[in-house]
Design a protein around this motif. Structure first.
Motif, PDB file in Angstrom:
ATOM      1  N   LEU A 150       0.571  -1.212  -0.120  1.00 42.47           N
ATOM      2  CA  LEU A 150       0.171  -0.123   0.019  1.00 42.47           C
ATOM      3  C   LEU A 150       0.915   1.272   0.057  1.00 42.47           C
ATOM      4  CD1 LEU A 150      -2.786   1.337   0.176  1.00 42.47           C
ATOM      5  CD2 LEU A 150      -2.431   1.035   3.053  1.00 42.47           C
ATOM      6  N   ASP A 151       0.573   2.256  -0.868  1.00 45.40           N
ATOM      7  CA  ASP A 151       1.173   3.404  -0.981  1.00 45.40           C
ATOM      8  C   ASP A 151       0.036   4.670  -0.573  1.00 45.40           C
ATOM      9  OD1 ASP A 151       3.716   2.552  -1.704  1.00 45.40           O
ATOM     10  OD2 ASP A 151       3.136   2.528  -3.670  1.00 45.40           O
ATOM     11  N   LEU A 152       0.388   5.250   0.350  1.00 50.30           N
ATOM     12  CA  LEU A 152      -0.701   6.556   0.789  1.00 50.30           C
ATOM     13  C   LEU A 152       0.053   7.706   0.529  1.00 50.30           C
ATOM     14  CD1 LEU A 152      -2.095   5.173   4.299  1.00 50.30           C
ATOM     15  CD2 LEU A 152      -3.228   5.378   2.226  1.00 50.30           C
ATOM     16  N   GLY A 153      -1.017   8.625   0.090  1.00 50.60           N
ATOM     17  CA  GLY A 153      -0.269  10.056  -0.310  1.00 50.60           C
ATOM     18  C   GLY A 153       0.317  10.132  -1.824  1.00 50.60           C
ATOM     19  N   VAL A 154       0.137   9.345  -2.502  1.00 49.32           N
ATOM     20  CA  VAL A 154       0.519   9.405  -3.899  1.00 49.32           C
ATOM     21  C   VAL A 154      -0.221  10.467  -4.528  1.00 49.32           C
ATOM     22  CG1 VAL A 154       0.875   8.311  -5.923  1.00 49.32           C
ATOM     23  CG2 VAL A 154       1.035   6.860  -4.024  1.00 49.32           C
ATOM     24  N   ALA A 155       0.485  11.355  -5.524  1.00 52.21           N
ATOM     25  CA  ALA A 155      -0.515  12.261  -6.216  1.00 52.21           C
ATOM     26  C   ALA A 155      -1.407  11.536  -7.283  1.00 52.21           C
ATOM     27  CB  ALA A 155       0.453  13.205  -7.151  1.00 52.21           C
ATOM     28  N   ALA A 156      -2.613  12.207  -7.335  1.00 57.54           N
ATOM     29  CA  ALA A 156      -3.587  11.368  -8.235  1.00 57.54           C
ATOM     30  C   ALA A 156      -3.034  10.995  -9.784  1.00 57.54           C
ATOM     31  CB  ALA A 156      -5.050  11.897  -8.121  1.00 57.54           C
ATOM     32  N   GLY A 157      -2.407  12.253 -10.106  1.00 58.36           N
ATOM     33  CA  GLY A 157      -1.903  11.873 -11.554  1.00 58.36           C
ATOM     34  C   GLY A 157      -1.020  10.922 -11.505  1.00 58.36           C
ATOM     35  N   ALA A 158      -0.474  10.279 -10.511  1.00 61.34           N
ATOM     36  CA  ALA A 158       0.861   9.525 -10.820  1.00 61.34           C
ATOM     37  C   ALA A 158       0.575   8.156 -10.171  1.00 61.34           C
ATOM     38  CB  ALA A 158       2.048  10.058 -10.009  1.00 61.34           C
ATOM     39  N   LEU A 159      -0.695   7.628 -10.064  1.00 67.02           N
ATOM     40  CA  LEU A 159      -1.176   6.481  -9.388  1.00 67.02           C
ATOM     41  C   LEU A 159      -0.827   5.464 -10.128  1.00 67.02           C
ATOM     42  CD1 LEU A 159      -5.060   7.426  -8.288  1.00 67.02           C
ATOM     43  CD2 LEU A 159      -2.949   6.783  -6.761  1.00 67.02           C
ATOM     44  N   ALA A 160      -0.934   5.152 -11.340  1.00 65.70           N
ATOM     45  CA  ALA A 160      -0.517   3.981 -11.957  1.00 65.70           C
ATOM     46  C   ALA A 160       1.015   3.693 -11.959  1.00 65.70           C
ATOM     47  CB  ALA A 160      -0.702   3.958 -13.570  1.00 65.70           C
ATOM     48  N   LYS A 161       1.207   2.452 -11.479  1.00 65.94           N
ATOM     49  CA  LYS A 161       2.539   2.092 -11.352  1.00 65.94           C
ATOM     50  C   LYS A 161       3.248   1.669 -12.701  1.00 65.94           C
ATOM     51  CE  LYS A 161       2.501   0.602  -6.555  1.00 65.94           C
ATOM     52  NZ  LYS A 161       2.903  -0.602  -5.380  1.00 65.94           N
ATOM     53  N   GLN A 162       2.635   1.011 -13.501  1.00 62.22           N
ATOM     54  CA  GLN A 162       2.990   0.554 -14.654  1.00 62.22           C
ATOM     55  C   GLN A 162       1.919   1.155 -15.847  1.00 62.22           C
ATOM     56  OE1 GLN A 162       3.407  -3.489 -14.824  1.00 62.22           O
ATOM     57  NE2 GLN A 162       4.280  -3.587 -12.626  1.00 62.22           N
ATOM     58  N   PRO A 163       2.352   1.228 -17.162  1.00 60.75           N
ATOM     59  CA  PRO A 163       1.701   1.851 -18.274  1.00 60.75           C
ATOM     60  C   PRO A 163       0.337   0.667 -18.345  1.00 60.75           C
ATOM     61  CG  PRO A 163       3.557   1.976 -18.796  1.00 60.75           C
ATOM     62  CD  PRO A 163       3.882   1.304 -17.715  1.00 60.75           C
ATOM     63  N   GLY A 164      -0.826   1.263 -18.604  1.00 61.67           N
ATOM     64  CA  GLY A 164      -1.916   0.412 -18.640  1.00 61.67           C
ATOM     65  C   GLY A 164      -2.638  -0.111 -17.390  1.00 61.67           C
ATOM     66  N   LYS A 165      -1.896   0.250 -16.170  1.00 59.96           N
ATOM     67  CA  LYS A 165      -2.623   0.028 -14.866  1.00 59.96           C
ATOM     68  C   LYS A 165      -3.736   1.098 -14.515  1.00 59.96           C
ATOM     69  CE  LYS A 165      -0.390  -3.623 -14.134  1.00 59.96           C
ATOM     70  NZ  LYS A 165      -1.144  -5.163 -14.246  1.00 59.96           N
ATOM     71  N   PRO A 166      -4.561   0.931 -13.799  1.00 58.96           N
ATOM     72  CA  PRO A 166      -5.677   2.042 -13.553  1.00 58.96           C
ATOM     73  C   PRO A 166      -5.054   2.983 -12.690  1.00 58.96           C
ATOM     74  CG  PRO A 166      -5.967  -0.110 -12.460  1.00 58.96           C
ATOM     75  CD  PRO A 166      -4.902  -0.263 -13.172  1.00 58.96           C
ATOM     76  N   GLY A 167      -5.260   4.548 -13.343  1.00 58.99           N
ATOM     77  CA  GLY A 167      -4.981   5.731 -12.928  1.00 58.99           C
ATOM     78  C   GLY A 167      -6.158   6.661 -12.803  1.00 58.99           C
ATOM     79  N   ILE A 168      -6.138   7.913 -13.064  1.00 59.67           N
ATOM     80  CA  ILE A 168      -7.605   8.786 -13.000  1.00 59.67           C
ATOM     81  C   ILE A 168      -8.057   8.350 -14.245  1.00 59.67           C
ATOM     82  CG2 ILE A 168      -8.234  11.117 -13.502  1.00 59.67           C
ATOM     83  CD1 ILE A 168      -6.036  12.255 -11.938  1.00 59.67           C
ATOM     84  N   GLN A 169      -9.409   8.046 -14.175  1.00 59.99           N
ATOM     85  CA  GLN A 169     -10.235   7.707 -15.204  1.00 59.99           C
ATOM     86  C   GLN A 169     -10.366   8.682 -16.333  1.00 59.99           C
ATOM     87  OE1 GLN A 169     -14.248   6.603 -14.215  1.00 59.99           O
ATOM     88  NE2 GLN A 169     -14.585   5.407 -15.777  1.00 59.99           N
ATOM     89  N   PRO A 170     -10.253   8.293 -17.637  1.00 61.04           N
ATOM     90  CA  PRO A 170     -10.315   9.440 -18.566  1.00 61.04           C
ATOM     91  C   PRO A 170     -11.745   9.927 -18.545  1.00 61.04           C
ATOM     92  CG  PRO A 170      -9.275   7.291 -19.614  1.00 61.04           C
ATOM     93  CD  PRO A 170      -9.813   7.014 -18.134  1.00 61.04           C
ATOM     94  N   ASN A 171     -11.627  11.285 -18.857  1.00 61.20           N
ATOM     95  CA  ASN A 171     -12.830  12.143 -19.165  1.00 61.20           C
ATOM     96  C   ASN A 171     -13.527  12.367 -17.854  1.00 61.20           C
ATOM     97  OD1 ASN A 171     -12.465  12.279 -21.913  1.00 61.20           O
ATOM     98  ND2 ASN A 171     -13.313  10.396 -22.141  1.00 61.20           N
ATOM     99  N   THR A 172     -12.928  12.041 -16.520  1.00 60.04           N
ATOM    100  CA  THR A 172     -13.508  12.437 -15.386  1.00 60.04           C
ATOM    101  C   THR A 172     -12.720  13.676 -14.648  1.00 60.04           C
ATOM    102  OG1 THR A 172     -12.274  10.877 -14.140  1.00 60.04           O
ATOM    103  CG2 THR A 172     -14.351  10.083 -15.053  1.00 60.04           C
TER     104      THR A 172
END
Length: 221
Positions: A150-172
């Motif tokens: 678990l990582d707490l306090g990650v900037a929302a725009g940097a959530l995905a650890k690898q390309p293609g993993k969940p980050g901020i949902q597009p168009n939200t």
């Protein structure tokens, strides 16, 4: 790492885990529920409840956002939400309910959806509700939660650890510099949740049972 979460959401931090929830897969009767939704849409004026014995999800991310839509009277409104994403999730004994109040000549009507019930006995993944590339917009959660890496306090725009993993949902709507958290895996038990919306690339619901009931006695909790 283990973390137990009880009670309602703390909106200033969004530091809770939220279980994916299920929307009905078609419009039903008097417009009681919405189906699987695209990434950008106006939410309905009805929250729905979800209850489940357990959920196991991979590549968990979470961040704060705001949903906008119209209430049942057609008036504009906005709701703060904790948006959670998973690459994959398996749900055991899921129940979803949504209430439409004051239907003419009928009164309150509850739509209840159940799926993945056989998994309680078999424990097999093929008997569980399965979701892929899923996001949910949640307002309240009660559960027992365990996280891996678990990582707490990650900037929302940097959530995905690898390309293609969940980050901020597009168009939200979300602040890419705002608070976020992520984990390789989240395991939730004894889940009770309220949500405004769910989106998923794939949703499989074995042993699906959908029913309509007068009044509110058929709500999941």
């Amino acid at each position: 790492m283990k973390s137990q979460v009880r009670g309602g959401t703390r909106w200033k931090r969004f530091a809770v885990v939220m279980v994916p929830s299920v929307a009905a897969t078609a419009a039903i009767g008097v417009g009681l529920a919405q189906g699987a939704l695209a990434a950008s849409f106006s939410i309905s004026g009805q929250e729905f409840k979800v209850k489940a014995n357990s959920l196991v999800g991979t590549d968990f991310v979470q961040y704060g956002s705001v949903d906008a839509g119209k209430d049942l009277e057609g008036k504009d409104f906005a709701a703060p939400v904790a948006v959670s994403g998973f690459s994959e999730a398996w749900i055991t004994n899921m129940c979803q309910s949504v209430v439409t109040p004051k239907v003419p000549f009928i009164g309150d009507v509850t739509l209840r959806l159940e799926a993945g019930t056989d998994a309680v006995k078999t424990g097999k993944d093929e008997d569980k509700v399965y979701a892929k590339d899923i996001y949910l917009d949640v307002s309240e959660l009660q559960t027992d939660a365990e996280f891996k890496n678990l990582d707490l306090g990650v900037a929302a725009g940097a959530l995905a650890k690898q390309p293609g993993k969940p980050g901020i949902q597009p168009n939200t709507k979300a602040n890419p510099y705002g608070f976020g958290q992520r984990a390789d895996q989240a395991t939730l038990s004894n889940v009770k949740q309220k949500a405004w919306a769910t989106t998923a690339g794939t949703f499989k619901l074995p042993d699906l049972h959908l029913s309509l009931h007068r009044g509110t006695g058929a709500e999941c909790y």
